[in-house]
Design an enzyme around this catalytic site. Structure first.
Site, PDB file in Angstrom:
ATOM      1  N   LYS A 266       0.829  -1.205   0.000  1.00 22.54           N
ATOM      2  CA  LYS A 266       0.000   0.000   0.000  1.00 22.54           C
ATOM      3  C   LYS A 266       0.867   1.260   0.000  1.00 22.54           C
ATOM      4  CE  LYS A 266      -0.819  -0.044   4.947  1.00 22.54           C
ATOM      5  NZ  LYS A 266      -1.773  -0.103   6.024  1.00 22.54           N
ATOM      6  N   ARG A 267       2.066   1.152   0.557  1.00 25.27           N
ATOM      7  CA  ARG A 267       2.973   2.300   0.561  1.00 25.27           C
ATOM      8  C   ARG A 267       3.425   2.675  -0.854  1.00 25.27           C
ATOM      9  NH1 ARG A 267       3.204   0.731   5.595  1.00 25.27           N
ATOM     10  NH2 ARG A 267       3.731  -1.281   5.040  1.00 25.27           N
TER      11      ARG A 267
END
Ligand code: GLU
Length: 508
Positions: A266-267
């Site tokens: 997700k980063r």
């Protein structure tokens, strides 16, 4: 296939759904539907410390948005309910006891501090974090190292304890993965995993096997990250006496970062400016927000299509697949072993293709919320559908309709006069004033009539149409975009076109 096909998606409700999770759902769903089977959603919420409120509802909404609605689930019910593991707590203990009685599992009384101490005592440079396994179990406080009397006394005193699997020494455990072929593990590499926790809840390892058995799961498809757990599960199927009922397995390849360097996280999405979650998700504990494909303006059909081809193809160079095509063509054997690189530009290409080919009325229903939010008022639904038909080829994501179609509903709020100003002069000003009069006099909403008026007037003023088209476009729509200018003028109506030109003239 002689067994009824029953597959499951078994998420832990710990947060939003990453696109890899949705692809796991999709492959399960396609396989089930292809074989006329059942697709089950089972919520694996036995780890209460990781439970996140709202995550289960989010998972269900995501599945519904994608058109991957389960046949059996906590919400829909089904013949093997309940479908939330926390509600099945009472079912697991007997299997843990069965394993202890047969000598395949044991009771362990070690406190967290004692386990920590073991890690310190046994750590070596080669093995910095020793595990609870066959090398150390005899030195710990468990039903293998203690006498029966000691164990009974500890149990009678309600001493907290867990149940652990007793991994056999140096045995090769082998199974056939539908994607990877034969996969082998040596049991000496695997620790004595906890099966039942001190709070009486099973761990994932025990619960997944018991539930796959009780729910008659025929095929278990899950992410590659679960491969190291496979030997534990395989032994549990065997030790519980269910080896003949064990599902066939496939471990799906990872979805990789765009540069292929590791798993997409997700980063990466935040860093590279694209969504990684299916729908917007805000973590209720940290308030961290992750944007979703849905809210970025992806069509669910495009999202499903782009996920399907992340790690699978049908053996031809076809790229666009509807759900019906996918159900017909999908096969687990054609899923690649290696990870699939995620490419956001390609993802957007899928969306643009789906927008281009979508029905105007359907698109109108998807665009309406974006218009509502942008304050664009639609009086007439059929006008909206017409405008969508004219502009959809220019839109990649649904919010693009705000720019590409919004000016058909209201005069632009900002006009890019900076792009007109450098070449603006009195000759052009005079021309546009004359054009307004001529347009008004024509009172025509026919684009060829308007185009002819424009051309005759440019000739009469000794100007070139090429120099005047861009200013006119900017006056009508606000910027350098949109379909043909005369089509735009005719569609918004000559009176509106004149009003917009006159307004722009006051700004120049
Ligand atoms: N509960 C596991 C997860 O969160 C399921 C893994 C499996 O499908 O066996 O992904």
């Amino acid at each position: 296939m002689n067994k009824r096909v029953r597959v499951r998606f078994a998420p832990s409700p710990t947060g939003g759904l990453h696109l890899g999770g949705v692809r796991t759902v999709l492959f399960n769903y396609l396989f089930a539907k292809k074989h006329g089977g059942d697709f089950i959603l089972r919520i694996e919420d036995t780890d209460q410390s990781r439970f996140v409120p709202g995550a289960e509802a989010y998972i269900l909404q995501t599945l519904n948005w994608c058109g991957l609605t389960p046949d059996e689930s906590p919400e829909a019910g089904g013949p093997y309910a309940p479908y939330r593991q926390s509600e099945r707590k009472a079912m697991y203990k007997q299997y843990a006891e069965q394993l202890i009685d047969a000598g395949y599992a044991y009771i362990a009384f070690d406190t967290p501090a004692e386990i920590e101490e073991m890690r310190n005592n046994f750590k070596t440079p080669e093995n910095p974090s020793p595990q609870y396994n066959q090398a150390v179990r005899a030195k710990m406080r468990n039903s293998l190292s203690l006498s029966k009397e000691e164990v009974d006394a500890l149990l009678a005193g309600n001493t907290p304890h867990v149940v652990r699997i007793k991994m056999p020494d140096n045995e090769d455990v082998t199974f056939t993965d539908m994607i990877r072929g034969e996969v082998s593990f040596n049991t000496s590499q695997v620790d004595d995993k906890v099966l039942l926790k001190a709070d009486g809840m099973p761990t994932y390892h025990l619960a997944v096997v018991v539930d796959d058995y009780l729910m008659k799961i025929s095929h278990a498809f899950r992410g590659e990250e679960w491969l190291p757990s496979a030997p534990v599960h395989l032994l549990l199927w065997k030790y519980l006496g269910w080896a003949n009922d064990m599902p066939e397995w496939a471990h799906l390849p990872l979805i990789l970062k765009p540069d292929g360097n590791g798993k997409l996280s997700k980063r990466d999405g935040d860093r590279l400016g694209f969504p990684v979650f299916a729908m917007d998700w805000t973590d209720p504990k940290t308030n961290e927000k992750n944007t979703g494909f849905k809210e970025h303006g992806f069509l669910p059909e495009a999202f499903v299509n782009l996920l399907a081809v992340l790690g699978w193809n049908d053996g031809t160079d076809q790229e666009l697949f509807s759900m019906t095509d996918l159900i017909e063509k999908f096969s687990m054997e054609r899923v690649h072993k290696g990870g699939a690189k995620f490419n956001y530009e390609k993802a957007k290409w899928f969306n643009a293709e789906w927008i281009k080919n979508a029905d105007n009325a359907y698109l109108a229903s998807l665009v309406q919320p974006y218009f509502d939010e942008a304050g664009i008022q639609v009086q007439d639904k059929s006008y909206l559908e017409k405008i969508i038909g004219i502009t959809k080829e220019r839109c990649i994501l649904l919010p693009d309709f705000i720019t590409q179609a919004g000016f058909y509903f209201a005069a632009p709020t900002s006009i890019d006069t900076a792009s007109i100003a450098p070449k603006w002069d009195d000759a052009k000003k005079n021309f546009f004033e004359a054009l307004c009069t001529a347009f008004e006099n024509s009172n025509s909403n026919d684009h060829t009539v308007l185009e002819n008026i424009f051309k005759e007037l440019t000739a009469a003023h000794g100007l070139k149409p090429g120099e005047l088209m861009l200013p006119m476009r900017i006056m009508l729509v606000g910027g350098k975009f949109g379909p043909g200018v005369f089509e735009i003028a005719a569609t918004i109506g000559v009176a509106n076109a004149v009003a917009r030109i006159k307004h722009a003239l006051t700004l120049l």
